[in-house]
Write a protein that holds these residues in place. Sequence first.
Motif, mmCIF file in Angstrom:
data_model
loop_
_atom_site.group_PDB
_atom_site.id
_atom_site.type_symbol
_atom_site.label_atom_id
_atom_site.label_comp_id
_atom_site.label_asym_id
_atom_site.label_seq_id
_atom_site.Cartn_x
_atom_site.Cartn_y
_atom_site.Cartn_z
ATOM 1 N N CYS A 105 0.859 -1.198 0.000
ATOM 2 C CA CYS A 105 0.000 0.000 0.000
ATOM 3 C C CYS A 105 0.888 1.239 0.000
ATOM 4 C CB CYS A 105 -0.903 0.006 1.231
ATOM 5 S SG CYS A 105 -1.699 1.605 1.485
ATOM 6 N N MET A 106 0.585 2.179 -0.894
ATOM 7 C CA MET A 106 1.423 3.379 -0.943
ATOM 8 C C MET A 106 0.687 4.598 -0.403
ATOM 9 S SD MET A 106 1.443 4.240 -4.950
ATOM 10 C CE MET A 106 -0.044 4.258 -5.933
ATOM 11 N N CYS B 207 -2.136 6.059 -1.092
ATOM 12 C CA CYS B 207 -2.640 7.051 -2.044
ATOM 13 C C CYS B 207 -4.018 7.549 -1.652
ATOM 14 C CB CYS B 207 -2.685 6.471 -3.445
ATOM 15 S SG CYS B 207 -3.931 5.187 -3.624
ATOM 16 N N GLY B 208 -4.754 6.734 -0.886
ATOM 17 C CA GLY B 208 -6.063 7.172 -0.416
ATOM 18 C C GLY B 208 -7.212 6.853 -1.350
ATOM 19 N N MET B 209 -6.924 6.139 -2.422
ATOM 20 C CA MET B 209 -7.983 5.799 -3.376
ATOM 21 C C MET B 209 -9.083 4.988 -2.705
ATOM 22 S SD MET B 209 -8.572 6.541 -6.375
ATOM 23 C CE MET B 209 -9.970 6.228 -7.388
ATOM 24 N N CYS B 210 -8.690 4.046 -1.855
ATOM 25 C CA CYS B 210 -9.682 3.205 -1.189
ATOM 26 C C CYS B 210 -10.567 4.050 -0.278
ATOM 27 C CB CYS B 210 -9.000 2.109 -0.384
ATOM 28 S SG CYS B 210 -7.676 2.720 0.677
ATOM 29 N N PHE C 244 -4.354 0.123 7.269
ATOM 30 C CA PHE C 244 -3.146 -0.545 6.777
ATOM 31 C C PHE C 244 -1.907 0.099 7.393
ATOM 32 C CE2 PHE C 244 -5.142 -2.110 2.541
ATOM 33 C CZ PHE C 244 -6.009 -2.899 3.275
ATOM 34 N N CYS D 280 -7.856 0.173 -6.424
ATOM 35 C CA CYS D 280 -6.529 0.316 -5.818
ATOM 36 C C CYS D 280 -5.442 0.226 -6.881
ATOM 37 C CB CYS D 280 -6.293 -0.762 -4.766
ATOM 38 S SG CYS D 280 -4.588 -0.768 -4.175
#
Lengths: 200, 735
Positions: free
Chosen positions: A34-35, A37-40, A58, A88
């Motif tokens: 997980c990087m 990014c906040g997409m989820c 996470f 994601c």
Amino acid sequence: MIEQTNKLPEKVKYDLTFAREIYSLENGAYIKQCMQCGMCAVSCSTCDIMDYSPRKLFNLIKLGKKDEVMQANTFWYCTSCCTCKARCPRGIPLVDVMHDLKKYALDNGYCNYPQAAFYKAFWAEVASRGRSFESGITARYFLIQGLDEVIKYMDMKDVGIDMLKHNRLPFLPPKKVKDLGNLKKIIRKAQELAQREARS
Amino acid sequence: MEKKIGVYICTGCGIGDALDIDALSKVASKEYKADICKTDAFLCGKNGIELIKADIEGEGVNTVVVVGCSSRINTDVFNFGSDKIVERVNLREQVIWCHTNDDEDTQMLAEDYVRMSLAKLKNLNIPEPFIGENLSSTVLVVGGGFTGLTAALESAKAGYKTVLVEKEDTLGGYVGKMYKQIPTKPPFTDLEENSIPALIKAVEDAGVKVYTSAGIAKTDGGPGMFDVTIAQNGSETEERVGAIVLAAGAKPYDPEKLGHLGFGKYENVITQLMFEEMVAAGKMEANKVAFIQCAGSRDQEHLPYCSAACCIESIKQALYVKEKNAEANVYVYYKDIRSNGQYEHFYKRAQQEGVIFVKGDITDISESDGQLTIEADDHTMGTKSEADEFDLVVLANGMVPSAALGELIEEEAAEAEAAAAADEPKVTVPPIIKSNLLNLEYRQGPELPSLKYGFPDSHYICFPYETRRTGIYAAGVVRAPMDMLSAMEDATGAALKAIQCIESTMKGEAVHPRSGDMSFPEFNMNRCTQCKRCTEECPFGAINEDAKANPLPNPTRCRRCGTCMGACPERIISFKNYSVPMIGNMVKAIEVPEEDEEKPRILIFACENDAIPALDMAGINRLQYNPWVRIIPVRCLGSLNLVWVNDAMAKGFDGVLLMGCKHGDDYQCHFMKGSELAEIRLSKISETLNRLGLESERVRATTVNIMDYDKIPAMLDDFAAELEELGPNPMKDFQ
Ligand code: SF4
Ligand code: SF4
Ligand code: SF4
Ligand code: SF4
């Protein structure tokens, strides 16, 4: 959408023991990539009522915050809608990770959420018959939750009555599936495999 | 050369239907007495070309005027050899496609364009290329690190004699000290063996002449004829080379300045390079390591820019730790992980190996018993965080280009001139830092001018590797911060540019953007007042000064922009095919109707690099614009000589518009300063105009880029409307 504020401690201290334990779950290793990014978080339909967005959860795992993670409602509030998983950019199967986390929580005695009880009731019901039986699930659920909980749920009686009217809440249990013994064997084998995989 | 002029009017592409061709022919044959004037319905077709060729052979035509489409197309078709002049009149893109057909005003426009071209021809001659004496095709590479070695190898492999100068006693530079290197090929996840030993061997095998422990004491001359003095062990050698690749690399940012991150205070806080050497020496024992990114970079107190390579270098180093012990605890503190392009895979790989990435600002680093504790603001979690028991903290301390290490050369205020020029706004000169890399014998300074932060880059979009000194190409981290993959590309690109420059110089041609141009500025020295404007304003440092302070042009350094021509107040600089009188004749050839005819005229000087293509695009898209305009293409607005504006105003033009490229920080001008210089010169003319009783608003400058074509009609209409407000130019009546 603004992400919920959460119940973080004043200061965190990184501890990787718990993180490693979670990484060893079936889909746990994915969490590592997980990087943030906040997409989820922006995709999630129930993120507003979660203690931590998936992204933050996470991160808490990476930090090793076992209690915060396990007492969080996040994975119990995941509706498995799969939007996050589809979006994601790092290809993390979030829904599967959430399932792993639920199971881990149950195995480790973090069952304070009503969803945990429902989870157990549903599973026991299906395992015993090979089919789901709404009345049976309800009964088991109340047994797990304690009978005084029933009072709280009385305001849901209308729903129950409606279901009855529409034949959606049978009194009699359905027939067991044919050859239930074999189904149980299959389940046992799957559990064994899952455990072996988790250990390797 | 006695000109025999043949005018060929194409009636294809709708030109014949839109204009009165007979009247056009009369302008050429009667008014301008062209020797031959013919029309053809398909001039670029086989028969059309045959028609012209027959006249060249049979009638001795040596000057061909093609009246048809834009000079930007069919250049190969209308090429009749270098001994013939070809002049193009653009009736298609700039007349019939953007103005009303069968219309009096459109016809006047077309006729004016024919007049302008024929008038220009009066003073125009075929350029005779300048071929220097004793030209060399050797490529000199300065710097023997990864970029320099790659550039040397590439130019040697392309068959060019190559000389490499390295200041250290061994080749390899920064990369040479690495334990392993970042992936340079798919899947971009695996550490690679250090490529320097193989590269050194390849360079040696390719026959590159290598000087180590050597520096450049002096660089004289220009492309094709650089005389470079190489100092080595107290002795000096001279090499004549054709072009230079500057690959002098960068230095790690001084970690002594990073005391706030514990450097110098705690023994176990080290830099990326120290870590690299530690691992290479097999001395890395640490099992809990923190990497701190942007230690210096992206920090106004230190280096304002991103050093571009440290993120992936730290990822690589984190993997060293994991490679040794998969259970090791590795943390990377970052502002943003900038793992550009394919390096996203590398970042993900490190994550999969269990490296923990913490987005946060370090607030404190402390030590007890040799173990370090890091406190930070964790931005993803929004809390303070702490991690302790680190054996080692590695700072990603960023990079500073070698070209920035040295003293800034203050512009000497040559008193007398400064006083004389005090009332004139001056163009800002790019900073030059005395960095002891090239030691150029150039009037404008000993090193390459820098674009930003001491990086000697030039045009950031159009011309990578190109610097503001023709024939010298910067590559690798001396030019801009970059990773190894980009440096490899840079090295190859710069080597190719150097070769291109050598080849062009051999033929007496310019390098881009005017590639192939054989003209070069000629100076009529007996009228020179030694004002030095040309010397100072040439964007490429092409003009030195001789012992008597006269301008001393170096034709091979020239890129033919004409900035010197625009700068010279005495108007004594000209090109065979581009000069102040030539453009002046064009201005004078335009017919300006009397005031009572109510047909205003607007003159546009448009830069050939972006404005002219944009005008062509407007035509291609059939955008209609004001028919009062007359457009004169110029090489660069820097070549604008104020006398043209004077001429135009005196002739009765109602307004003059300069269309050039964007200037300022993110300039697009292909000759760096052209449009800026033009505007500065323009500010001088306002006063003159006011004195003549003319409104200075009549003369205006604007910027256009190639994609602005759709804005052109409004731009011109607005200007026309404003001019209408002012009323006609009162000078009209004096004509
Ligand atoms: S979308 Fe994926 S990578 Fe992005 S924060 Fe969520 S889990 Fe992490
Ligand atoms: S490469 Fe990474 S560490 Fe280096 S300056 Fe850029 S963002 Fe900072
Ligand atoms: S034409 Fe341009 S490059 Fe050449 S000498 Fe003049 S100003 Fe310099
Ligand atoms: S600008 Fe013209 S007058 Fe001035 S030094 Fe140059 S050539 Fe001579």
